[in-house]
Design an enzyme around this catalytic site. Structure first.
Site, PDB file in Angstrom:
ATOM      1  N   GLU A  40      46.145  50.548  46.710  1.00 14.47           N
ATOM      2  CA  GLU A  40      46.452  49.109  46.751  1.00 14.47           C
ATOM      3  C   GLU A  40      47.775  48.924  47.493  1.00 14.47           C
ATOM      4  O   GLU A  40      48.778  49.524  47.126  1.00 14.47           O
ATOM      5  CB  GLU A  40      46.530  48.552  45.332  1.00 14.47           C
ATOM      6  N   TYR A  45      37.881  23.569  34.659  1.00 13.95           N
ATOM      7  CA  TYR A  45      37.444  24.288  33.454  1.00 13.95           C
ATOM      8  C   TYR A  45      38.668  24.893  32.756  1.00 13.95           C
ATOM      9  O   TYR A  45      39.720  25.070  33.383  1.00 13.95           O
ATOM     10  CB  TYR A  45      36.393  25.362  33.778  1.00 13.95           C
ATOM     11  N   ALA A  91      36.851  43.715  43.425  1.00 16.63           N
ATOM     12  CA  ALA A  91      35.843  44.621  43.981  1.00 16.63           C
ATOM     13  C   ALA A  91      36.261  46.081  43.837  1.00 16.63           C
ATOM     14  O   ALA A  91      35.461  46.933  43.420  1.00 16.63           O
ATOM     15  CB  ALA A  91      35.591  44.286  45.452  1.00 16.63           C
ATOM     16  N   ARG A 101      42.436  34.351  36.377  1.00 18.60           N
ATOM     17  CA  ARG A 101      42.286  35.548  37.217  1.00 18.60           C
ATOM     18  C   ARG A 101      43.205  36.671  36.787  1.00 18.60           C
ATOM     19  O   ARG A 101      42.819  37.838  36.815  1.00 18.60           O
ATOM     20  CB  ARG A 101      42.604  35.212  38.667  1.00 18.60           C
ATOM     21  N   ASP A 158      34.674  40.759  49.078  1.00 14.99           N
ATOM     22  CA  ASP A 158      34.974  39.817  50.166  1.00 14.99           C
ATOM     23  C   ASP A 158      35.066  40.512  51.518  1.00 14.99           C
ATOM     24  O   ASP A 158      34.828  39.887  52.554  1.00 14.99           O
ATOM     25  CB  ASP A 158      36.307  39.094  49.884  1.00 14.99           C
TER      26      ASP A 158
HETATM   27  C1  LIG Z   1      38.987  28.396  45.402  1.00 16.40           C
HETATM   28  C2  LIG Z   1      38.188  29.618  45.027  1.00 16.40           C
HETATM   29  C3  LIG Z   1      37.464  29.625  43.853  1.00 16.40           C
HETATM   30  C4  LIG Z   1      36.668  30.733  43.512  1.00 16.40           C
HETATM   31  N1  LIG Z   1      35.963  30.706  42.351  1.00 16.40           N
HETATM   32  C5  LIG Z   1      35.176  31.768  42.035  1.00 16.40           C
HETATM   33  C6  LIG Z   1      34.415  31.744  40.824  1.00 16.40           C
HETATM   34  O1  LIG Z   1      34.472  30.785  40.054  1.00 16.40           O
HETATM   35  N2  LIG Z   1      33.625  32.814  40.541  1.00 16.40           N
HETATM   36  C7  LIG Z   1      33.555  33.905  41.377  1.00 16.40           C
HETATM   37  O2  LIG Z   1      32.837  34.872  41.064  1.00 16.40           O
HETATM   38  N3  LIG Z   1      34.288  33.959  42.524  1.00 16.40           N
HETATM   39  C8  LIG Z   1      35.089  32.918  42.872  1.00 16.40           C
HETATM   40  N4  LIG Z   1      35.829  32.964  44.012  1.00 16.40           N
HETATM   41  C9  LIG Z   1      35.726  34.157  44.891  1.00 16.40           C
HETATM   42  C10 LIG Z   1      36.572  35.329  44.400  1.00 16.40           C
HETATM   43  O3  LIG Z   1      37.891  34.909  44.148  1.00 16.40           O
HETATM   44  C11 LIG Z   1      36.593  36.437  45.439  1.00 16.40           C
HETATM   45  O4  LIG Z   1      35.288  36.666  45.910  1.00 16.40           O
HETATM   46  C12 LIG Z   1      37.124  37.733  44.855  1.00 16.40           C
HETATM   47  O5  LIG Z   1      38.421  37.559  44.364  1.00 16.40           O
HETATM   48  C13 LIG Z   1      37.135  38.834  45.927  1.00 16.40           C
HETATM   49  O6  LIG Z   1      37.641  40.014  45.391  1.00 16.40           O
HETATM   50  P1  LIG Z   1      37.923  41.268  46.335  1.00 16.40           P
HETATM   51  O7  LIG Z   1      38.407  42.346  45.438  1.00 16.40           O
HETATM   52  O8  LIG Z   1      36.741  41.519  47.209  1.00 16.40           O
HETATM   53  O9  LIG Z   1      39.067  40.818  47.330  1.00 16.40           O
HETATM   54  P2  LIG Z   1      40.648  40.511  47.035  1.00 16.40           P
HETATM   55  O10 LIG Z   1      40.800  39.833  45.719  1.00 16.40           O
HETATM   56  O11 LIG Z   1      41.133  39.825  48.235  1.00 16.40           O
HETATM   57  O12 LIG Z   1      41.281  41.954  46.911  1.00 16.40           O
HETATM   58  C14 LIG Z   1      41.578  42.750  48.030  1.00 16.40           C
HETATM   59  C15 LIG Z   1      42.703  43.715  47.652  1.00 16.40           C
HETATM   60  O13 LIG Z   1      42.869  44.650  48.706  1.00 16.40           O
HETATM   61  C16 LIG Z   1      44.243  44.839  48.950  1.00 16.40           C
HETATM   62  N5  LIG Z   1      44.371  45.290  50.348  1.00 16.40           N
HETATM   63  C17 LIG Z   1      44.101  44.581  51.465  1.00 16.40           C
HETATM   64  N6  LIG Z   1      44.295  45.335  52.559  1.00 16.40           N
HETATM   65  C18 LIG Z   1      44.688  46.556  52.139  1.00 16.40           C
HETATM   66  C19 LIG Z   1      45.034  47.771  52.783  1.00 16.40           C
HETATM   67  N7  LIG Z   1      45.017  47.882  54.130  1.00 16.40           N
HETATM   68  N8  LIG Z   1      45.384  48.848  52.042  1.00 16.40           N
HETATM   69  C20 LIG Z   1      45.404  48.764  50.686  1.00 16.40           C
HETATM   70  N9  LIG Z   1      45.093  47.627  50.000  1.00 16.40           N
HETATM   71  C21 LIG Z   1      44.738  46.541  50.712  1.00 16.40           C
HETATM   72  C22 LIG Z   1      44.859  43.472  48.668  1.00 16.40           C
HETATM   73  O14 LIG Z   1      46.247  43.565  48.400  1.00 16.40           O
HETATM   74  C23 LIG Z   1      44.056  43.026  47.464  1.00 16.40           C
HETATM   75  O15 LIG Z   1      44.622  43.460  46.242  1.00 16.40           O
HETATM   76  C24 LIG Z   1      36.632  31.875  44.383  1.00 16.40           C
HETATM   77  C25 LIG Z   1      37.367  31.880  45.546  1.00 16.40           C
HETATM   78  C26 LIG Z   1      38.152  30.774  45.877  1.00 16.40           C
HETATM   79  C27 LIG Z   1      38.944  30.809  47.150  1.00 16.40           C
END
Ligand SMILES: Cc1cc2nc3c(=O)[nH]c(=O)nc-3n(C[C@H](O)[C@H](O)[C@H](O)COP(=O)(O)OP(=O)(O)OC[C@H]3O[C@@H](n4cnc5c(N)ncnc54)[C@H](O)[C@@H]3O)c2cc1C
Length: 375
Positions: free
Chosen positions: A30, A210, A11, A104, A274
């Protein structure tokens, strides 16, 4: 505009890339010292790939991804094929973008490398102490006081911005658990159709597999009801039982969600990915929706004056909310359907088998064919 992004996951990096298209150079904070993606695979449906194309990343992603020719749904006990939903050329034709699957770490590397060129990426920079009077946001990053006109919180399902600044509740258990594994190609049972996305429905769990790493590895995820329900082979079709037997190590992953109906925007702060709407993986959309958020946020902010920031952030939320909530509901419904067993499970299998593969795909047009505006 001074834009700070908390979190360098899918994100946060997608937001930095999308905002760069509007001429903004964001700072991404990060907290990890070294950035690495945990977990193995991610499916990138055409709605996500279409935006990655807009960000100039489709080729780099496709080079590291595989393109399954179908999603094959099977009954776990008998091994009977219930449906073959065509992807490959069928998805490209229908949606103008491919359906890809990728490791990933590979997706993250593409996003990170691209963002490094157009944003300021700071690792070892945990953000906390956020406050906003609406006109700007103040916060601490790695112990230093900072200020930004806009703060984008992309800090994941355990988002501290969500709890501490928005006052929303924390991540909550969905009641489902994922068992995840990666298998080297030589360990994959020869009779398994490892080039497609496989979905197996069994009474105790459902399993998705997959290819990743260009087919070198197979990503396997089994989703069951309790941590004690490690996927067991008893009573299953031989090929599925062989696949389970070939898994060297499972990693248990509790599936968490957040209440996506709570506000995503307050003052000069917006939640994305998320942090805003962590959802069940049973629509394979969490990452895709993070990418869509990034695109929509940049679209709402393009050519905007700072004075109009609150209205633009509200427009972002209004544009995203109905679709994201529908997808969260769909993921919950899918889980409930996959969990059916006994006569209800048999009726589900009949219903799936009654629909031709292309009709299954057509039912996903609203999801995969989504084409949000951008200037
Ligand atoms: C089993 C499983 C299968 C999935 N399969 C799919 C799929 O096939 N297709 C799909 O689209 N999605 C899939 N998803 C969902 C997807 O993995 C997540 O929605 C996505 O990774 C979320 O990304 P994000 O960047 O929002 O959060 P995150 O990946 O959690 O990134 C958050 C980042 O913020 C950082 N952070 C946290 N707090 C702080 C702070 N206070 N200060 C600085 N940095 C901070 C963390 O270190 C991290 O790097 C799956 C999820 C799971 C559990």
């Amino acid at each position: 505009m001074r834009t700070a992004i908390v979190g360098g996951g899918i994100a946060g990096l997608a937001a930095a890339l999308a905002l760069a298209r509007t001429g903004q150079r964001a700072i991404v904070y990060e907290r990890a010292e070294a950035v690495r993606e945990v977990g193995a695979g991610i499916q990138l449906s055409p709605n996500a790939v279409w935006i990655l194309r807009g960000l100039g990343l489709e080729r780099a992603v496709a080079e590291r991804a595989s393109e399954p020719q179908a999603i094959v749904i099977r009954a776990g006990r008998s091994g009977r094929q219930l449906a073959r939903i065509p992807l490959g050329a069928a998805a490209r034709e229908r949606y103008g973008a491919p359906y890809l699957v990728i490791h990933r770490a590979d997706l993250h590397a593409v996003l990170w490398e691209a963002a490094a060129g157009i944003a300021d990426l700071r690792t070892g920079a945990a953000v906390g102490g956020i406050a906003s009077d609406g006109a700007s946001a103040t916060f601490e990053a790695a112990g230093h006081g900072e200020e930004a006109d806009l703060l984008v919180a992309a800090d994941g399902v355990h988002s501290a911005v969500r709890t501490a600044y928005f006052g929303h509740s924390g991540a909550r258990p969905t009641g489902a658990f994922a068992w995840r594994a990666t298998l080297g190609r030589r360990n994959v049972p020869p009779s398994l159709d490892a080039g497609s996305t496989g979905l197996w429905l069994t009474p105790g769990f459902h399993l998705v597999h997959y290819p990743v790493r260009g087919g070198e590895d197979l990503n396997v995820v089994a989703i069951g009801g309790t941590p004690a329900e490690r996927p067991a082979a008893a009573g299953l079709a031989p090929v599925l039982a062989d696949l389970l037997a070939a898994v060297p190590d499972w990693v248990l992953w509790p599936l968490l969600g957040v209440d996506e109906t709570r506000p995503w925007v307050r003052g000069a702060v917006a939640l994305v990915g998320d942090a805003a709407h962590a959802m069940l993986p049973t629509a394979a959309q969490g990452g895709a929706q993070a990418i869509e958020d990034a695109w929509a946020l940049a679209a709402a902010l393009r050519a905007g004056s700072l004075a109009r920031l609150p209205a633009r952030l509200s427009a972002f939320e209004a544009a995203r909310r109905p679709r994201v909530e529908r997808i969260c509901r769909t993921a919950r419904q899918n889980l409930a359907i996959y969990r059916l067993s006994g006569p209800a499970g048999a009726a589900r299998d009949l219903a799936i088998a009654a629909l031709p593969g292309r009709a299954h795909l057509a039912r996903l047009d609203w999801l995969y064919g989504y084409r949000p505006d951008f200037a």
